[in-house]
Design a protein around this motif. Structure first.
Motif, PDB file in Angstrom:
ATOM      1  N   ILE A  72     -42.457  31.784 -14.691  1.00 25.42           N
ATOM      2  CA  ILE A  72     -41.056  31.505 -15.034  1.00 25.42           C
ATOM      3  C   ILE A  72     -40.878  30.027 -15.382  1.00 25.42           C
ATOM      4  CG2 ILE A  72     -38.697  31.393 -14.108  1.00 25.42           C
ATOM      5  CD1 ILE A  72     -39.437  33.873 -12.395  1.00 25.42           C
ATOM      6  N   ARG A  73     -41.464  29.158 -14.573  1.00 28.48           N
ATOM      7  CA  ARG A  73     -41.338  27.713 -14.812  1.00 28.48           C
ATOM      8  C   ARG A  73     -41.948  27.317 -16.153  1.00 28.48           C
ATOM      9  NH1 ARG A  73     -44.678  23.447 -14.008  1.00 28.48           N
ATOM     10  NH2 ARG A  73     -46.237  24.801 -13.058  1.00 28.48           N
ATOM     11  N   GLN A  74     -43.077  27.935 -16.515  1.00 26.44           N
ATOM     12  CA  GLN A  74     -43.764  27.569 -17.746  1.00 26.44           C
ATOM     13  C   GLN A  74     -43.106  28.152 -18.995  1.00 26.44           C
ATOM     14  OE1 GLN A  74     -47.871  28.681 -17.222  1.00 26.44           O
ATOM     15  NE2 GLN A  74     -48.290  27.019 -15.779  1.00 26.44           N
ATOM     16  N   GLU A  75     -42.450  29.304 -18.846  1.00 25.63           N
ATOM     17  CA  GLU A  75     -41.927  30.000 -20.023  1.00 25.63           C
ATOM     18  C   GLU A  75     -40.542  29.531 -20.450  1.00 25.63           C
ATOM     19  OE1 GLU A  75     -43.335  32.194 -22.175  1.00 25.63           O
ATOM     20  OE2 GLU A  75     -45.132  31.528 -21.130  1.00 25.63           O
ATOM     21  N   ILE A  76     -39.762  29.007 -19.541  1.00 21.60           N
ATOM     22  CA  ILE A  76     -38.421  28.529 -19.903  1.00 21.60           C
ATOM     23  C   ILE A  76     -38.556  27.108 -20.453  1.00 21.60           C
ATOM     24  CG2 ILE A  76     -36.098  28.005 -19.077  1.00 21.60           C
ATOM     25  CD1 ILE A  76     -36.504  30.089 -16.899  1.00 21.60           C
ATOM     26  N   LYS A  77     -38.251  26.957 -21.738  1.00 27.50           N
ATOM     27  CA  LYS A  77     -38.477  25.675 -22.421  1.00 27.50           C
ATOM     28  C   LYS A  77     -37.279  24.731 -22.333  1.00 27.50           C
ATOM     29  CE  LYS A  77     -42.375  27.478 -23.729  1.00 27.50           C
ATOM     30  NZ  LYS A  77     -43.610  27.121 -23.022  1.00 27.50           N
ATOM     31  N   THR A  78     -36.049  25.286 -22.300  1.00 30.55           N
ATOM     32  CA  THR A  78     -34.856  24.449 -22.258  1.00 30.55           C
ATOM     33  C   THR A  78     -34.735  23.788 -20.885  1.00 30.55           C
ATOM     34  OG1 THR A  78     -33.780  26.015 -23.738  1.00 30.55           O
ATOM     35  CG2 THR A  78     -32.370  24.387 -22.649  1.00 30.55           C
ATOM     36  N   ILE A  85     -32.334  28.073 -13.600  1.00 29.09           N
ATOM     37  CA  ILE A  85     -33.070  29.260 -13.145  1.00 29.09           C
ATOM     38  C   ILE A  85     -33.924  28.926 -11.927  1.00 29.09           C
ATOM     39  CG2 ILE A  85     -34.851  30.930 -13.745  1.00 29.09           C
ATOM     40  CD1 ILE A  85     -32.232  31.540 -15.064  1.00 29.09           C
ATOM     41  N   THR A  86     -34.563  27.743 -11.954  1.00 31.98           N
ATOM     42  CA  THR A  86     -35.405  27.333 -10.821  1.00 31.98           C
ATOM     43  C   THR A  86     -34.582  27.214  -9.540  1.00 31.98           C
ATOM     44  OG1 THR A  86     -36.937  26.143 -12.256  1.00 31.98           O
ATOM     45  CG2 THR A  86     -36.934  25.547  -9.922  1.00 31.98           C
ATOM     46  N   ILE A  87     -33.423  26.548  -9.648  1.00 38.23           N
ATOM     47  CA  ILE A  87     -32.548  26.390  -8.480  1.00 38.23           C
ATOM     48  C   ILE A  87     -32.034  27.747  -8.013  1.00 38.23           C
ATOM     49  CG2 ILE A  87     -30.316  25.480  -7.684  1.00 38.23           C
ATOM     50  CD1 ILE A  87     -30.822  23.073  -9.535  1.00 38.23           C
ATOM     51  N   LEU A  88     -31.683  28.615  -8.980  1.00 32.34           N
ATOM     52  CA  LEU A  88     -31.174  29.952  -8.641  1.00 32.34           C
ATOM     53  C   LEU A  88     -32.213  30.753  -7.876  1.00 32.34           C
ATOM     54  CD1 LEU A  88     -28.786  31.938  -9.034  1.00 32.34           C
ATOM     55  CD2 LEU A  88     -29.940  32.745 -11.099  1.00 32.34           C
ATOM     56  N   ILE A  89     -33.445  30.763  -8.393  1.00 34.67           N
ATOM     57  CA  ILE A  89     -34.509  31.538  -7.746  1.00 34.67           C
ATOM     58  C   ILE A  89     -34.859  30.949  -6.380  1.00 34.67           C
ATOM     59  CG2 ILE A  89     -36.952  32.167  -7.874  1.00 34.67           C
ATOM     60  CD1 ILE A  89     -36.604  32.469 -10.874  1.00 34.67           C
ATOM     61  N   LEU A  90     -34.985  29.629  -6.330  1.00 33.10           N
ATOM     62  CA  LEU A  90     -35.297  28.988  -5.051  1.00 33.10           C
ATOM     63  C   LEU A  90     -34.215  29.271  -4.015  1.00 33.10           C
ATOM     64  CD1 LEU A  90     -36.716  25.492  -6.093  1.00 33.10           C
ATOM     65  CD2 LEU A  90     -37.916  27.274  -4.820  1.00 33.10           C
ATOM     66  N   SER A  91     -32.949  29.148  -4.445  1.00 37.97           N
ATOM     67  CA  SER A  91     -31.832  29.404  -3.520  1.00 37.97           C
ATOM     68  C   SER A  91     -31.841  30.847  -3.054  1.00 37.97           C
ATOM     69  CB  SER A  91     -30.499  29.086  -4.201  1.00 37.97           C
ATOM     70  OG  SER A  91     -30.446  27.744  -4.604  1.00 37.97           O
ATOM     71  N   ALA A  92     -32.029  31.771  -4.021  1.00 32.15           N
ATOM     72  CA  ALA A  92     -32.016  33.197  -3.690  1.00 32.15           C
ATOM     73  C   ALA A  92     -33.120  33.547  -2.706  1.00 32.15           C
ATOM     74  CB  ALA A  92     -32.157  34.035  -4.961  1.00 32.15           C
ATOM     75  N   VAL A  93     -34.327  33.041  -2.977  1.00 30.93           N
ATOM     76  CA  VAL A  93     -35.459  33.387  -2.122  1.00 30.93           C
ATOM     77  C   VAL A  93     -35.346  32.708  -0.760  1.00 30.93           C
ATOM     78  CG1 VAL A  93     -37.960  33.171  -1.853  1.00 30.93           C
ATOM     79  CG2 VAL A  93     -37.007  33.902  -4.030  1.00 30.93           C
ATOM     80  N   VAL A  94     -34.910  31.441  -0.750  1.00 37.55           N
ATOM     81  CA  VAL A  94     -34.778  30.731   0.530  1.00 37.55           C
ATOM     82  C   VAL A  94     -33.709  31.385   1.402  1.00 37.55           C
ATOM     83  CG1 VAL A  94     -34.012  28.583   1.609  1.00 37.55           C
ATOM     84  CG2 VAL A  94     -35.653  28.514  -0.267  1.00 37.55           C
ATOM     85  N   ILE A  95     -32.526  31.678   0.801  1.00 37.79           N
ATOM     86  CA  ILE A  95     -31.457  32.329   1.568  1.00 37.79           C
ATOM     87  C   ILE A  95     -31.887  33.717   2.031  1.00 37.79           C
ATOM     88  CG2 ILE A  95     -29.125  33.292   1.441  1.00 37.79           C
ATOM     89  CD1 ILE A  95     -28.476  31.011  -0.544  1.00 37.79           C
ATOM     90  N   GLY A  96     -32.447  34.482   1.080  1.00 34.87           N
ATOM     91  CA  GLY A  96     -32.882  35.834   1.420  1.00 34.87           C
ATOM     92  C   GLY A  96     -33.971  35.847   2.468  1.00 34.87           C
ATOM     93  N   ASN A  97     -34.967  34.961   2.314  1.00 34.03           N
ATOM     94  CA  ASN A  97     -36.078  34.943   3.260  1.00 34.03           C
ATOM     95  C   ASN A  97     -35.683  34.385   4.621  1.00 34.03           C
ATOM     96  OD1 ASN A  97     -37.550  35.845   1.058  1.00 34.03           O
ATOM     97  ND2 ASN A  97     -39.352  34.674   1.627  1.00 34.03           N
ATOM     98  N   GLY A 307     -44.852  27.644  -7.118  1.00 37.08           N
ATOM     99  CA  GLY A 307     -44.859  28.001  -8.533  1.00 37.08           C
ATOM    100  C   GLY A 307     -43.712  27.377  -9.298  1.00 37.08           C
ATOM    101  N   CYS A 308     -42.508  27.410  -8.723  1.00 38.36           N
ATOM    102  CA  CYS A 308     -41.317  26.878  -9.394  1.00 38.36           C
ATOM    103  C   CYS A 308     -41.397  25.367  -9.599  1.00 38.36           C
ATOM    104  CB  CYS A 308     -40.050  27.206  -8.593  1.00 38.36           C
ATOM    105  SG  CYS A 308     -39.467  28.897  -8.772  1.00 38.36           S
ATOM    106  N   LEU A 309     -41.959  24.659  -8.630  1.00 48.76           N
ATOM    107  CA  LEU A 309     -41.964  23.201  -8.665  1.00 48.76           C
ATOM    108  C   LEU A 309     -43.289  22.607  -9.137  1.00 48.76           C
ATOM    109  CD1 LEU A 309     -40.025  22.636  -5.313  1.00 48.76           C
ATOM    110  CD2 LEU A 309     -39.104  22.638  -7.642  1.00 48.76           C
ATOM    111  N   GLY A 310     -44.255  23.511  -9.434  1.00 45.92           N
ATOM    112  CA  GLY A 310     -45.517  23.035  -9.990  1.00 45.92           C
ATOM    113  C   GLY A 310     -46.400  22.294  -9.013  1.00 45.92           C
ATOM    114  N   TRP A 311     -46.349  22.653  -7.741  1.00 41.73           N
ATOM    115  CA  TRP A 311     -47.174  21.989  -6.741  1.00 41.73           C
ATOM    116  C   TRP A 311     -48.612  22.471  -6.829  1.00 41.73           C
ATOM    117  CZ3 TRP A 311     -43.439  23.180  -2.083  1.00 41.73           C
ATOM    118  CH2 TRP A 311     -42.287  22.379  -2.215  1.00 41.73           C
ATOM    119  N   SER A 312     -49.511  21.688  -6.255  1.00 40.68           N
ATOM    120  CA  SER A 312     -50.901  22.103  -6.113  1.00 40.68           C
ATOM    121  C   SER A 312     -51.347  21.792  -4.687  1.00 40.68           C
ATOM    122  CB  SER A 312     -51.781  21.351  -7.120  1.00 40.68           C
ATOM    123  OG  SER A 312     -51.687  19.949  -6.916  1.00 40.68           O
ATOM    124  N   GLY A 313     -52.492  22.329  -4.336  1.00 40.98           N
ATOM    125  CA  GLY A 313     -52.996  22.055  -2.981  1.00 40.98           C
ATOM    126  C   GLY A 313     -53.144  23.291  -2.122  1.00 40.98           C
TER     127      GLY A 313
END
Length: 408
Positions: A72-78, A85-97, A307-313
């Motif tokens: 999702i992070r790589q495909e959305i160019k704007t 979308i990143t904030i929406l997904i992160l918020s949804a997953v964090v609240i839901g989880n 995945g959303c924030l592009g972390w590694s490790g």
């Protein structure tokens, strides 16, 4: 033979084990107690929806060798749309989880309390449940050390024991087969059932499982030829998990009370099979289900953030650990402040049901992109089924919001 079977366990089995958690046991029991066989259709719908959506997630993970949030992070160019979308997904997953984690820990509490009783302590004007911290510590150690595979298999075995118990109980209660079939095939909306219906969908089609599945399959399978194995693994595991959920609903119809507030009440569904020992089987099963799910929910949130924030490790990175620690902490906090565990579990499932349309919509968009999946994009049939599921989840989500706001 058992060792060989465990070696063949794929991500589908872990996904099924994740949704057969305390929330499933509790909500399916409440559905059976309050509405009889009338909501079996909702569980059938949930099973079909789960198979369709989880297959898409697994296909995406194998072909792209990336997690859903990373794609999702790589495909959305704007830039602005990507941020939104990143904030929406992160918020949804964090609240839901966070809600789901509270439900997982609360389910484990129900299991322990049915065996050992209540252990609370006071701090100022507040009372906290000691069992919440115990389960939180166990989950923390397993996640931090990372070497929890053996214990995970033992816990899954306990969940399987509970599952077999419910299937046997459903048979022993000798349900009216015609009424069961009617409940399965004829959708009904009994009075005050809408939130339970949303919960049944939310406890089976778990939004975070879509992210988790895509991340897990790429660790297990790496070639397009492996798609058939992933599909078989997904279908068999989810059908078996769904049958267990249905068995819980069916066996719960035999419970002669609508006042279900603790594991002892839930254990009445097992009484025809185990008698006075039912609470111990339920207690062990709920504890096992709670711990297993309490591990997967924070992990899924961490995978999404990575995945959303592009972390590694990977699993050992500080950022990855920070996310799952936050989810675990919130789960312990929400489950320890005195709210009834049953209420937390119900809220968690409803929250998942409301978040599902967002995640399902994004997934459908991704699996139709040839730039990612090439020849393995959705077929017309898969798209039709996917959009039907999306429309149904939006409909249920809107009705649930209106119900919560007292507009219905």
């Amino acid at each position: 033979m058992i060792k060989k079977w465990f070696k063949k366990i794929g991500p589908g089995t872990l996904i099924a084990a994740a949704f057969i958690g305390p929330g499933t046991v509790t909500l399916c029991t409440l559905a059976g107690v309050n509405f009889g066989f009338n909501l079996l259709w909702a569980m059938l719908l949930s099973i079909i929806a789960t198979i369709i959506l989880q297959e898409m997630a697994a296909r995406l993970g194998i072909i792209s060798q990336k997690g859903l949030s990373e794609v999702i992070r790589q495909e959305i160019k704007t830039p602005y749309l990507k941020q939104f979308i990143t904030i929406l997904i992160l918020s949804a997953v964090v609240i839901g989880n966070a809600s789901y984690e509270a439900g997982n820990i609360s389910g484990g509490i129900l299991g322990l309390e049915s065996i050992f009783g209540n252990y609370n302590f006071s701090l100022g004007a507040n009372t906290f449940n000691l069992m919440s911290f115990l389960i939180g510590i166990i989950a923390f150690l397993l996640l931090f050390i990372g070497n929890y595979k053996f214990l995970e298999k033992a816990l899954i075995s306990l969940v399987l024991l509970m599952s077999v118990s419910f299937v046997a109980t459903a048979i022993i209660t000798k349900p009216n087969i015609l009424e069961v079939l009617k409940g399965l095939l004829i959708p009904k909306f009994p009075e005050k059932s809408i939130l339970t219906i949303i919960g049944l969908v939310g406890t089976t089609v778990v939004p975070y499982n879509l992210f988790l599945h895509a991340s897990l399959v790429k660790e297990r399978w790496h070639k397009k030829e492996d798609l058939k194995f992933a599909k078989k693994d997904t279908i068999i595991s989810i059908i078996l998990g769904g049958l267990v959920s249905m068995a819980i609903i069916i066996s719960a119809t035999a419970i002669q009370t609508s006042d279900v507030s603790n594991a002892a009440d839930l254990a009445k569904g097992l009484a025809p099979l185990y008698g006075e020992f039912a609470k111990y089987f339920m207690g062990l099963g709920l504890f096992a289900a709670g711990i297993t799910s309490a591990i997967t929910a924070p992990l899924a949130a961490a995978y999404v953030a990575e995945g959303c924030l592009g972390w590694s490790g990977g699993l050992k990175s500080k950022k990855f650990r920070f996310v799952w620690m936050t989810i675990l902490f919130l789960g312990v906090l929400f489950s320890s402040v005195g709210i009834k565990p049953i209420e937390i579990i119900q809220f968690a499932q409803v929250a998942n049901g409301l978040l599902l349309p967002i995640i399902a919509g994004v997934l459908l968009w991704i699996v139709n992109k040839k730039s990612i999946l090439g020849d393995f994009v959705n077929s017309k049939t898969q798209n039709i089924l996917g959009f039907i599921i999306l429309i149904i989840t939006i409909f249920l989500g809107v009705k649930g919001i209106l119900k919560v706001l007292n507009f219905l």
